[in-house]
Design an enzyme around this catalytic site. Structure first.
Site, PDB file in Angstrom:
ATOM      1  N   LYS A   1      -2.061  -2.244 -10.396  1.00 12.95           N
ATOM      2  CA  LYS A   1      -1.275  -3.369  -9.851  1.00 12.95           C
ATOM      3  C   LYS A   1      -1.831  -4.681 -10.388  1.00 12.95           C
ATOM      4  O   LYS A   1      -3.051  -4.848 -10.474  1.00 12.95           O
ATOM      5  CB  LYS A   1      -1.319  -3.362  -8.313  1.00 12.95           C
ATOM      6  CG  LYS A   1      -0.603  -4.564  -7.675  1.00 12.95           C
ATOM      7  CD  LYS A   1      -0.300  -4.367  -6.205  1.00 12.95           C
ATOM      8  CE  LYS A   1      -1.427  -4.678  -5.264  1.00 12.95           C
ATOM      9  NZ  LYS A   1      -1.932  -6.068  -5.330  1.00 12.95           N
TER      10      LYS A   1
ATOM     11  N   GLU B   1       4.059 -10.471  -0.899  1.00  9.16           N
ATOM     12  CA  GLU B   1       3.113 -10.833   0.167  1.00  9.16           C
ATOM     13  C   GLU B   1       3.480 -12.172   0.800  1.00  9.16           C
ATOM     14  O   GLU B   1       3.655 -13.182   0.105  1.00  9.16           O
ATOM     15  CB  GLU B   1       1.680 -10.879  -0.422  1.00  9.16           C
ATOM     16  CG  GLU B   1       0.638 -11.205   0.636  1.00  9.16           C
ATOM     17  CD  GLU B   1      -0.794 -10.913   0.196  1.00  9.16           C
ATOM     18  OE1 GLU B   1      -1.001 -10.348  -0.899  1.00  9.16           O
ATOM     19  OE2 GLU B   1      -1.712 -11.258   0.967  1.00  9.16           O
TER      20      GLU B   1
HETATM   21  O1  KIV Z   1      -5.770  -6.226  -2.362  1.00  7.58           O
HETATM   22  C1  KIV Z   1      -4.971  -5.913  -1.479  1.00  7.58           C
HETATM   23  O2  KIV Z   1      -5.324  -5.371  -0.421  1.00  7.58           O
HETATM   24  C2  KIV Z   1      -3.557  -6.192  -1.701  1.00  7.58           C
HETATM   25  C3  KIV Z   1      -2.629  -5.991  -0.545  1.00  7.58           C
HETATM   26  C4  KIV Z   1      -2.761  -7.122   0.394  1.00  7.58           C
HETATM   27  C5  KIV Z   1      -1.237  -5.783  -0.984  1.00  7.58           C
HETATM   28  O3  KIV Z   1      -3.187  -6.583  -2.758  1.00  7.58           O
END
Ligand code: KIV
Length: 272
Positions: free
Chosen positions: A120, A189
């Site tokens: 991600k 988010e």
């Molecule tokens: O790092 C994380 O926990 C996240 C979530 C808040 C989606 O990116």
């Protein structure tokens, strides 16, 4: 019958099917083997090895200090505990913003060493070339828009993003670009619920929200927050399912008292 109950292993295709069938996607963070194993056994669809590890595991104020090697360590530990959920590893700050070749080599390192299923990245237009390159290499990419904690020094606060029309339009355009670039899902988010719903309705790929309302295709929370391990953090979007902080403090307090009073160990708790 739900899509997710029938599958032995959640893949990006399973998530696409879930969106198609209107089945909501559940996602939580995990950072270590033991917690990941429990979360997986409880039936979660996606486990995110979030760079929030920087906050909840390492005690940093922001997500910026965590390194690629540290994320790989967490990712590797989580993957070992998981048999069913899709595991996504966050690419940390500084591991992909330089250029798309650097981004690709960071993503390859994550995939090779952790054996996770996907990575991600935070950002839209600015990182599209990197997303395309990583996807072309066969690595599934999850996008992340709205509040992007890796850019906290640019924004200055953790307040709700995209309330103004201009920022909402940019977010919508970025979401379209991420879908076109080949992302299999996007995290939104802390944005207005109406905008979250609009993005989820427009995109074909699953949109997973954290503070993005109920109109998106799934929800994600940080495990430490939903279990009540973190006490100071109480945003509006957070639902606490346990109060583990007080449970743990109570148990540790009892242990301390038992040791001091010589109640522990008793006869049965020692070897002859
Ligand atoms: O790092 C994380 O926990 C996240 C979530 C808040 C989606 O990116």
């Amino acid at each position: 019958m739900s899509v997710q109950k029938e599958v032995k292993r959640v893949t990006t295709h399973v998530l696409a099917e879930m969106k198609l069938h209107g089945e909501k996607i559940s996602m939580l963070t995990a950072y270590d083997y033991s917690m990941a194993k429990l979360v997986d056994q409880a039936g979660i669809d996606v486990i995110l090895v979030g760079d929030s590890a920087s906050n909840v595991m390492a005690g940093n104020e922001t997500t910026l200090p965590i390194t690629l090697d540290q994320m790989i360590y967490h990712g590797k530990s989580v993957v070992k505990g998981v048999t069913r959920a899709l595991v996504v590893v966050d690419m940390p700050f500084g591991s992909y913003q330089g250029n798309s070749l650097e981004a690709l080599s960071s993503a390859i390192r994550i995939m090779k060493i952790t054996h996770a299923d996907a990575v991600k990245l935070e950002g839209g237009k600015e990182i599209i070339e990197s997303v395309e390159r990583i996807v072309l290499a066969g690595i599934p990419v999850m996008g992340h828009l709205g509040l992007m904690p890796q850019s906290i020094h640019k924004y200055g606060t953790y307040t709700v993003r995209a309330k103004e029309e201009l920022e909402a339009q940019k977010l919508l355009e970025d979401a379209r670009l991420l879908e076109q670039a080949g992302c299999f899902a996007i995290v939104l988010e802390k944005i207005p619920a109406k905008l979250g719903k609009q993005v989820a309705e427009e995109l074909k790929i699953p949109v997973i929200g954290i503070g993005a309302g109920g109109g998106v295709d799934g929800q994600v929370l940080v495990i430490h927050d939903m279990l009540g391990l973190t006490q100071e953090f109480s945003p509006r979007f957070l639902r606490r399912y346990l109060n583990l902080a007080s449970e743990i403090k109570g148990a540790v307090g009892n242990y301390v008292a038992d040791v001091k009073s010589r109640d522990f160990p008793n006869e049965k708790e020692q070897y002859n």
